[in-house]
Design a protein around this motif. Structure first.
Motif, PDB file in Angstrom:
ATOM      1  N   PHE A  16       0.833  -1.197   0.000  1.00 18.87           N
ATOM      2  CA  PHE A  16       0.000   0.000   0.000  1.00 18.87           C
ATOM      3  C   PHE A  16       0.870   1.250   0.000  1.00 18.87           C
ATOM      4  CE2 PHE A  16      -2.293  -3.434   2.088  1.00 18.87           C
ATOM      5  CZ  PHE A  16      -3.461  -3.458   1.345  1.00 18.87           C
ATOM      6  N   ASP A  17       0.378   2.286  -0.701  1.00 17.80           N
ATOM      7  CA  ASP A  17       1.112   3.541  -0.819  1.00 17.80           C
ATOM      8  C   ASP A  17       0.536   4.594   0.130  1.00 17.80           C
ATOM      9  OD1 ASP A  17       2.821   2.573  -2.836  1.00 17.80           O
ATOM     10  OD2 ASP A  17       1.247   2.861  -4.330  1.00 17.80           O
ATOM     11  N   GLY A  18       1.141   5.770   0.071  1.00 14.60           N
ATOM     12  CA  GLY A  18       0.633   6.876   0.879  1.00 14.60           C
ATOM     13  C   GLY A  18       1.596   7.326   1.961  1.00 14.60           C
ATOM     14  N   ARG A  19       2.716   6.620   2.131  1.00 12.05           N
ATOM     15  CA  ARG A  19       3.698   6.995   3.140  1.00 12.05           C
ATOM     16  C   ARG A  19       5.084   7.080   2.509  1.00 12.05           C
ATOM     17  NH1 ARG A  19       1.138   2.632   6.201  1.00 12.05           N
ATOM     18  NH2 ARG A  19      -0.249   3.455   7.801  1.00 12.05           N
ATOM     19  N   THR A  20       5.995   7.705   3.239  1.00 13.14           N
ATOM     20  CA  THR A  20       7.395   7.667   2.828  1.00 13.14           C
ATOM     21  C   THR A  20       7.984   6.324   3.252  1.00 13.14           C
ATOM     22  OG1 THR A  20       8.235   8.572   4.904  1.00 13.14           O
ATOM     23  CG2 THR A  20       7.574  10.158   3.211  1.00 13.14           C
ATOM     24  N   VAL A  21       9.196   6.054   2.764  1.00 11.52           N
ATOM     25  CA  VAL A  21       9.865   4.798   3.118  1.00 11.52           C
ATOM     26  C   VAL A  21      10.039   4.704   4.632  1.00 11.52           C
ATOM     27  CG1 VAL A  21      12.047   3.534   2.952  1.00 11.52           C
ATOM     28  CG2 VAL A  21      11.062   4.589   0.913  1.00 11.52           C
ATOM     29  N   THR A  77       6.807   5.595  -1.096  1.00 13.59           N
ATOM     30  CA  THR A  77       7.009   4.193  -1.487  1.00 13.59           C
ATOM     31  C   THR A  77       6.590   3.944  -2.924  1.00 13.59           C
ATOM     32  OG1 THR A  77       4.819   3.609  -0.608  1.00 13.59           O
ATOM     33  CG2 THR A  77       6.708   3.366   0.876  1.00 13.59           C
ATOM     34  N   SER A  78       5.631   4.728  -3.418  1.00 19.46           N
ATOM     35  CA  SER A  78       5.137   4.535  -4.786  1.00 19.46           C
ATOM     36  C   SER A  78       6.193   4.850  -5.835  1.00 19.46           C
ATOM     37  CB  SER A  78       3.900   5.411  -5.029  1.00 19.46           C
ATOM     38  OG  SER A  78       4.201   6.774  -4.777  1.00 19.46           O
ATOM     39  N   GLU A  79       7.272   5.541  -5.440  1.00 20.40           N
ATOM     40  CA  GLU A  79       8.324   5.895  -6.393  1.00 20.40           C
ATOM     41  C   GLU A  79       9.271   4.734  -6.666  1.00 20.40           C
ATOM     42  OE1 GLU A  79      10.424   9.435  -5.263  1.00 20.40           O
ATOM     43  OE2 GLU A  79       8.639  10.352  -4.395  1.00 20.40           O
ATOM     44  N   PHE A  80       9.159   3.657  -5.888  1.00 27.41           N
ATOM     45  CA  PHE A  80      10.121   2.562  -5.991  1.00 27.41           C
ATOM     46  C   PHE A  80       9.567   1.404  -6.817  1.00 27.41           C
ATOM     47  CE2 PHE A  80      11.469   4.956  -2.352  1.00 27.41           C
ATOM     48  CZ  PHE A  80      12.854   4.883  -2.370  1.00 27.41           C
ATOM     49  N   GLY A  93      10.807  -4.612  -6.663  1.00 29.80           N
ATOM     50  CA  GLY A  93      11.865  -5.228  -5.872  1.00 29.80           C
ATOM     51  C   GLY A  93      12.222  -4.397  -4.653  1.00 29.80           C
ATOM     52  N   TRP A  94      12.309  -3.089  -4.821  1.00 27.28           N
ATOM     53  CA  TRP A  94      12.636  -2.217  -3.690  1.00 27.28           C
ATOM     54  C   TRP A  94      11.483  -2.142  -2.698  1.00 27.28           C
ATOM     55  CZ3 TRP A  94      17.211  -0.434  -2.248  1.00 27.28           C
ATOM     56  CH2 TRP A  94      18.255  -0.460  -3.184  1.00 27.28           C
ATOM     57  N   ARG A  95      10.261  -2.209  -3.186  1.00 35.47           N
ATOM     58  CA  ARG A  95       9.113  -2.178  -2.268  1.00 35.47           C
ATOM     59  C   ARG A  95       9.049  -3.474  -1.466  1.00 35.47           C
ATOM     60  NH1 ARG A  95       4.251   0.022  -5.933  1.00 35.47           N
ATOM     61  NH2 ARG A  95       3.267   0.521  -3.952  1.00 35.47           N
ATOM     62  N   MET A  96       9.509  -4.571  -2.079  1.00 33.57           N
ATOM     63  CA  MET A  96       9.587  -5.820  -1.333  1.00 33.57           C
ATOM     64  C   MET A  96      10.610  -5.688  -0.199  1.00 33.57           C
ATOM     65  SD  MET A  96       8.386  -8.873  -1.061  1.00 33.57           S
ATOM     66  CE  MET A  96       7.686  -9.399  -2.635  1.00 33.57           C
ATOM     67  N   ARG A  97      11.676  -4.924  -0.445  1.00 37.49           N
ATOM     68  CA  ARG A  97      12.662  -4.697   0.616  1.00 37.49           C
ATOM     69  C   ARG A  97      12.047  -3.926   1.785  1.00 37.49           C
ATOM     70  NH1 ARG A  97      18.642  -3.667  -1.803  1.00 37.49           N
ATOM     71  NH2 ARG A  97      18.410  -4.721  -3.786  1.00 37.49           N
ATOM     72  N   ILE A  98      11.166  -2.998   1.467  1.00 45.32           N
ATOM     73  CA  ILE A  98      10.499  -2.245   2.539  1.00 45.32           C
ATOM     74  C   ILE A  98       9.691  -3.195   3.413  1.00 45.32           C
ATOM     75  CG2 ILE A  98       8.823  -0.433   3.064  1.00 45.32           C
ATOM     76  CD1 ILE A  98       9.595   0.881   0.378  1.00 45.32           C
ATOM     77  N   GLU A  99       8.974  -4.115   2.771  1.00 46.04           N
ATOM     78  CA  GLU A  99       8.183  -5.096   3.527  1.00 46.04           C
ATOM     79  C   GLU A  99       9.091  -6.000   4.358  1.00 46.04           C
ATOM     80  OE1 GLU A  99       4.829  -5.002   3.689  1.00 46.04           O
ATOM     81  OE2 GLU A  99       5.149  -3.176   2.523  1.00 46.04           O
ATOM     82  N   LEU A 100      10.241  -6.382   3.780  1.00 44.64           N
ATOM     83  CA  LEU A 100      11.191  -7.204   4.523  1.00 44.64           C
ATOM     84  C   LEU A 100      11.724  -6.430   5.728  1.00 44.64           C
ATOM     85  CD1 LEU A 100      12.913  -9.721   4.895  1.00 44.64           C
ATOM     86  CD2 LEU A 100      14.515  -8.822   3.204  1.00 44.64           C
TER      87      LEU A 100
END
Length: 647
Positions: free
Chosen positions: A76-81, A161-164, A167-174
């Protein structure tokens, strides 16, 4: 910690699990292995509570926290990393909010001797203790360390987060899962979207983590470094080995031999029994014996042997058409994406028959150069392909380029030529497409299945230069071995972008290291390259910068090595500014510590009965925490600038 008892999963008349049982203990590091479709990801989903079994019981104590990372998830988007990563500390954030609310209520009340007032004091003390126990004072620093460990830069923290990319968004979840510090990690292919440095960081994190880990991975080196137990899932059953992956292979071979011997003996016994029954079925004098043996066969639990192991299947690329001696020549090549410089004035030459690896961390230009060789990107400088060079390219998104309406068989049949057409089913079988699988439409295949099909398709195309970008990401162990052997036997030229050390070992004879916008050639295999770099693992490639020989210094040009006078002047200016800011912050920290010490004496004298004093004390503590964090950030910025000053 987690117990699984007589687990059964069935669908469409097919039993995926046939009454499996296992126990996950607190210190276990478990690698789940098995062929694609064996049920590894399904078992992780069931352990995580995301899927219910057909039968059986999965017991997870209520106080055991699980951290589950699936291969595919909704983001989900709407926040920074940084804001997204901080959501992992939900309990801390809720406690912080509740403490503020209670402090506000205490400050507005005057019934200091009432039971309700003292109840509020007890609550705020309890919540404060819990807040500190959970690390409420430094959780933001923990978020920063984790994000940087997974490859993010500080400048990324404030980006949406929507800018990534995916693969990078998966890193955020990790990162969110790692920050929750669960009792059990359930990780499904966690390294798929990580670069070398990030894999090493995750490997170190999990190896020393004080909890259990259950993971699915096709990265052999990663499994060997982390796991102390391997559970193989095959034919609906599990085999449990108290070892890492490499030792498991040896133990599994021994078990296979024992299993095969038992199977052969049982088959002989069954054949002898059936022969006896057939011979004496109609003889009255043998009726009792015949019936006894018929019943014995009915009661007999038939042994099964695993599906035939196709790992020895030899698949060869078609003979490569002869190209010129020089396959690709690059001179003074520079590539910019807008203002971002990725490659700067690089030179390299790849000759016929070479098998080379592009290694380095994400964003250093490996895929960019591969696409330039494919003539897919514009650039400055010169890139020439040799005479009669025909390229076969496997991109990371290659699986999505297949025709979704063709069947698996038709996809390969359309490009196969000559005798190979008679072996299509055997080839597909080697890549785990067997029986009815070959008649499935591409659109119903999973991501991993599509990747394997795309790889089969590439293997049959008549080319003499193969450019492979992360070809092993979705391949299981057996498929990787088959592909690797085919590439070793291939008489054409190969360029492979990969972080898989085991895959590259014995395959490449030259390594190109991508770092700081430059490309450096290292002759020899991957392990020779590692020895020269004096590092234990290729995954430490970006963490250390050791020269091949301390007595030989490679002279780089002034343009590439030194910053300009104006840049040095700006760096010195910023260093001076940061030093002043650090000095000012240290003075403020000292002042706050002195005020807190004075407040400690006041609180001891008043027993915390004055709400205004209590609220002021809490504010001072928070101000001190913020200043300490600010001091850490300023010091890290100063260290970065000091490093640049030495360039």
């Amino acid at each position: 910690m987690i117990s699984v008892d007589q687990l059964v999963v069935s669908f469409g008349g097919f039993e995926l699990f046939k009454g499996i049982s296992l126990l996950v203990s607190p210190k276990d590091r478990i690698g789940l292995v098995g062929k694609n479709g064996a049920g590894k990801s399904t078992l992780l989903k069931i352990l995580a509570g995301h899927q219910q079994p057909s039968e059986g019981v999965v017991s997870v104590p209520s106080d055991v926290r699980l951290g589950y990372l699936p291969q595919h998830m909704e983001i989900f988007d709407g926040r920074t990393v940084f804001e997204e990563a901080v959501t992992s500390f939900e309990e801390i954030l809720n406690l912080e909010k509740r403490i503020e609310e209670i402090n506000h209520e205490i400050a507005t009340r005057t019934d200091y001797e009432s039971a309700e007032y003292h109840r509020l004091l007890d609550h705020v003390t309890e919540f404060n203790d819990r807040f500190h126990m959970l690390g409420g004072n430094n959780f933001e620093a923990e978020v920063e360390r984790t994000l940087i460990g997974l490859g993010f830069k500080r400048s990324d923290f404030t980006r949406q987060t929507s800018e990534f990319s995916g693969g990078w968004r998966m890193r955020i979840e990790l990162a969110k899962i790692l920050l929750k510090r669960p009792d059990v990690f359930l990780l499904d292919e966690p390294t798929n979207h990580l670069d070398i440095e990030s894999i090493q960081w995750l490997e170190d994190f999990l190896r020393t983590y004080n909890g259990a880990v259950v993971l699915v991975s096709h990265d052999r080196a990663f499994l060997d470094a982390i796991t102390n137990r391997t559970i193989e899932i095959t034919l609906g059953r599990t085999y449990d080995f108290k070892s890492n992956y490499s030792k498991y292979l040896i133990l599994r071979k021994e078990l296979k031999e024992t299993q095969m011997a038992a199977y052969v003996n049982q088959q002989k016994m069954i054949a002898d029994t059936e022969e006896f029954i057939a011979r004496f079925r109609y003889q009255a004098t043998k009726a009792v014996q015949v019936q006894s043996r018929v019943k014995a066969l009915d009661r007999l639990e038939r042994l099964e042997v695993d599906d035939e192991d196709n790992s020895a299947l030899r698949i060869k690329f078609p003979p490569a058409l002869r190209s010129g001696t020089v396959v690709a020549e690059i001179r003074e090549l520079t590539k910019n994406y807008g203002k971002l410089n990725v490659l700067k004035e690089i030179d390299l030459t790849i000759e016929r028959g070479e098998k080379v690896a592009f290694v380095g961390k994400n964003g250093e230009g490996k895929t960019t150069l591969a696409r330039i060789i494919m003539n897919e990107l514009e650039y400055q400088g010169e890139m020439k392909l040799g005479h009669n060079v025909k390229i076969g390219y496997y991109a990371q998104n290659q699986a999505h380029l297949l025709d979704p309406e063709l069947t698996v068989f038709d996809t390969i049949d359309r490009i196969a030529v000559g005798d190979i057409r008679t072996k299509i089913r055997n080839i597909l079988g080697g890549f785990m497409f067997s029986g009815e699988d070959v008649d499935k439409k591409v659109r119903v295949l999973s991501g991993g299945e599509r990747s394997r099909l795309a790889m089969v398709k590439l293997m049959l195309e008549p080319v003499n230069l193969l450019v492979l970008d992360e070809p092993t990401n979705h391949l299981d162990m057996r498929s990787k071995e088959i592909l690797k052997q085919a590439l070793v036997d291939y008489d054409g030229t190969v360029i492979v972008v990969s972080h898989d050390r085991e895959f590259l070992d014995g395959l490449v004879n030259c390594v190109y290291e991508f770092k700081d916008k430059k490309v450096k050639q290292h002759l020899g295999g991957i392990y020779e390259f590692l020895r020269r770099k004096k590092i234990e693992s290729m995954k430490e490639l970006e963490k250390k910068d050791i020269t091949l020989n301390q007595e030989v210094k490679v002279q780089k040009t002034e343009e590439a090595e030194k910053v300009s006078f104006e840049e040095r002047k700006e760096i010195n200016k910023n260093i001076s500014r940061l030093e002043k800011s650090i000095e000012k912050t240290e003075q403020e920290i000292s002042g706050l510590e002195q005020k807190i010490e004075e407040m400690d004496k006041v609180l001891a004298e008043t027993n915390g009965s004055d709400p205004e004093i209590f609220r002021k004390y809490d504010r001072l503590k928070k101000d001190l925490e913020n200043k300490m964090y600010e001091w850490e950030v300023l010091h890290e910025q100063l260290e970065e600038l000091a490093a640049k000053k030495t360039w």
